[in-house]
Design a protein around this motif. Sequence first.
Motif, mmCIF file in Angstrom:
data_model
loop_
_atom_site.group_PDB
_atom_site.id
_atom_site.type_symbol
_atom_site.label_atom_id
_atom_site.label_comp_id
_atom_site.label_asym_id
_atom_site.label_seq_id
_atom_site.Cartn_x
_atom_site.Cartn_y
_atom_site.Cartn_z
ATOM 1 N N ALA A 22 0.826 -1.208 0.000
ATOM 2 C CA ALA A 22 0.000 0.000 0.000
ATOM 3 C C ALA A 22 0.862 1.260 0.000
ATOM 4 N N VAL A 23 1.930 1.253 0.783
ATOM 5 C CA VAL A 23 2.826 2.420 0.829
ATOM 6 C C VAL A 23 3.515 2.622 -0.524
ATOM 7 N N LEU A 24 3.988 1.543 -1.126
ATOM 8 C CA LEU A 24 4.655 1.657 -2.419
ATOM 9 C C LEU A 24 3.705 2.171 -3.492
ATOM 10 N N LEU A 25 2.502 1.638 -3.525
ATOM 11 C CA LEU A 25 1.538 2.091 -4.530
ATOM 12 C C LEU A 25 1.088 3.520 -4.263
ATOM 13 N N TYR A 26 0.962 3.899 -3.002
ATOM 14 C CA TYR A 26 0.558 5.258 -2.651
ATOM 15 C C TYR A 26 1.583 6.283 -3.149
ATOM 16 N N HIS A 27 2.857 5.931 -3.111
ATOM 17 C CA HIS A 27 3.895 6.856 -3.559
ATOM 18 C C HIS A 27 4.241 6.673 -5.034
ATOM 19 N N GLY A 28 4.002 5.493 -5.591
ATOM 20 C CA GLY A 28 4.379 5.236 -6.969
ATOM 21 C C GLY A 28 3.359 5.677 -7.990
ATOM 22 N N LEU A 29 2.067 5.548 -7.682
ATOM 23 C CA LEU A 29 1.044 5.910 -8.655
ATOM 24 C C LEU A 29 1.039 7.395 -9.017
ATOM 25 N N PRO A 30 1.216 8.327 -8.071
ATOM 26 C CA PRO A 30 1.325 9.739 -8.484
ATOM 27 C C PRO A 30 2.533 10.000 -9.388
ATOM 28 N N LYS A 31 3.633 9.290 -9.155
ATOM 29 C CA LYS A 31 4.791 9.439 -10.030
ATOM 30 C C LYS A 31 4.474 8.948 -11.431
ATOM 31 N N LEU A 32 3.690 7.884 -11.531
ATOM 32 C CA LEU A 32 3.310 7.345 -12.834
ATOM 33 C C LEU A 32 2.340 8.278 -13.545
ATOM 34 N N MET A 33 1.371 8.818 -12.832
ATOM 35 C CA MET A 33 0.357 9.683 -13.448
ATOM 36 C C MET A 33 0.929 11.027 -13.888
ATOM 37 N N ASN A 34 1.930 11.528 -13.185
ATOM 38 C CA ASN A 34 2.565 12.807 -13.517
ATOM 39 C C ASN A 34 4.044 12.579 -13.796
ATOM 40 N N PHE A 42 12.975 15.571 -10.279
ATOM 41 C CA PHE A 42 14.278 14.935 -10.127
ATOM 42 C C PHE A 42 15.391 15.827 -10.689
ATOM 43 N N GLN A 43 15.081 16.575 -11.759
ATOM 44 C CA GLN A 43 16.079 17.499 -12.317
ATOM 45 C C GLN A 43 16.395 18.615 -11.335
ATOM 46 N N THR A 44 15.369 19.148 -10.667
ATOM 47 C CA THR A 44 15.617 20.231 -9.712
ATOM 48 C C THR A 44 16.380 19.750 -8.482
ATOM 49 N N MET A 45 16.278 18.444 -8.179
ATOM 50 C CA MET A 45 17.042 17.892 -7.054
ATOM 51 C C MET A 45 18.437 17.452 -7.477
ATOM 52 N N ASN A 46 18.799 17.707 -8.738
ATOM 53 C CA ASN A 46 20.109 17.357 -9.297
ATOM 54 C C ASN A 46 20.403 15.867 -9.194
ATOM 55 N N ILE A 47 19.393 15.052 -9.429
ATOM 56 C CA ILE A 47 19.570 13.602 -9.446
ATOM 57 C C ILE A 47 20.102 13.225 -10.825
ATOM 58 N N PRO A 48 21.168 12.431 -10.901
ATOM 59 C CA PRO A 48 21.735 12.089 -12.210
ATOM 60 C C PRO A 48 20.770 11.242 -13.040
ATOM 61 N N ALA A 49 20.774 11.480 -14.352
ATOM 62 C CA ALA A 49 19.905 10.790 -15.315
ATOM 63 C C ALA A 49 18.459 10.791 -14.828
ATOM 64 N N PRO A 50 17.836 11.980 -14.749
ATOM 65 C CA PRO A 50 16.526 12.064 -14.105
ATOM 66 C C PRO A 50 15.431 11.248 -14.789
ATOM 67 N N THR A 51 15.458 11.142 -16.108
ATOM 68 C CA THR A 51 14.421 10.360 -16.789
ATOM 69 C C THR A 51 14.565 8.879 -16.475
ATOM 70 N N LEU A 52 15.782 8.383 -16.544
ATOM 71 C CA LEU A 52 16.032 6.977 -16.239
ATOM 72 C C LEU A 52 15.759 6.668 -14.764
ATOM 73 N N THR A 53 16.160 7.573 -13.900
ATOM 74 C CA THR A 53 15.948 7.376 -12.473
ATOM 75 C C THR A 53 14.468 7.413 -12.126
ATOM 76 N N ALA A 54 13.722 8.335 -12.744
ATOM 77 C CA ALA A 54 12.283 8.404 -12.491
ATOM 78 C C ALA A 54 11.589 7.156 -13.025
ATOM 79 N N ALA A 55 12.014 6.663 -14.179
ATOM 80 C CA ALA A 55 11.420 5.443 -14.733
ATOM 81 C C ALA A 55 11.691 4.250 -13.819
ATOM 82 N N PHE A 56 12.900 4.164 -13.278
ATOM 83 C CA PHE A 56 13.206 3.066 -12.360
ATOM 84 C C PHE A 56 12.407 3.184 -11.064
#
Length: 92
Positions: A22-34, A42-56
């Motif tokens: 439930a916790v994983l889906l609660y945090h993962g579904l908004p990431k999927l929808m937006n 992720f880009q504003t947080m300076n996370i490397p390879a933001p598209t790949l990291t967000a997809a993972f």
Amino acid sequence: MRRYLPQNLDVALLVLRLALAAVLLYHGLPKLMNFGATVSGFQTMNIPAPTLTAAFAVLSEVVGGILILLGVAVDLAGLLVIIDMLGAIVTV
């Protein structure tokens, strides 16, 4: 003598598994929808390879949450979640 472990350990593990899913889906579904907003965040947080990291992150949280919820390939889903959470700990 007082008993601290539950009578039925299987029920306790089921409840913990369902809570984690439930916790994983609660945090993962908004990431999927937006997904675009997730990548820009992720880009504003300076996370490397933001598209790949967000997809993972979406893959591990949504697909891993569904797998854990169903009880299928829990070891693989757990490994994905561990890698995702270690990345979150290191980068955020």
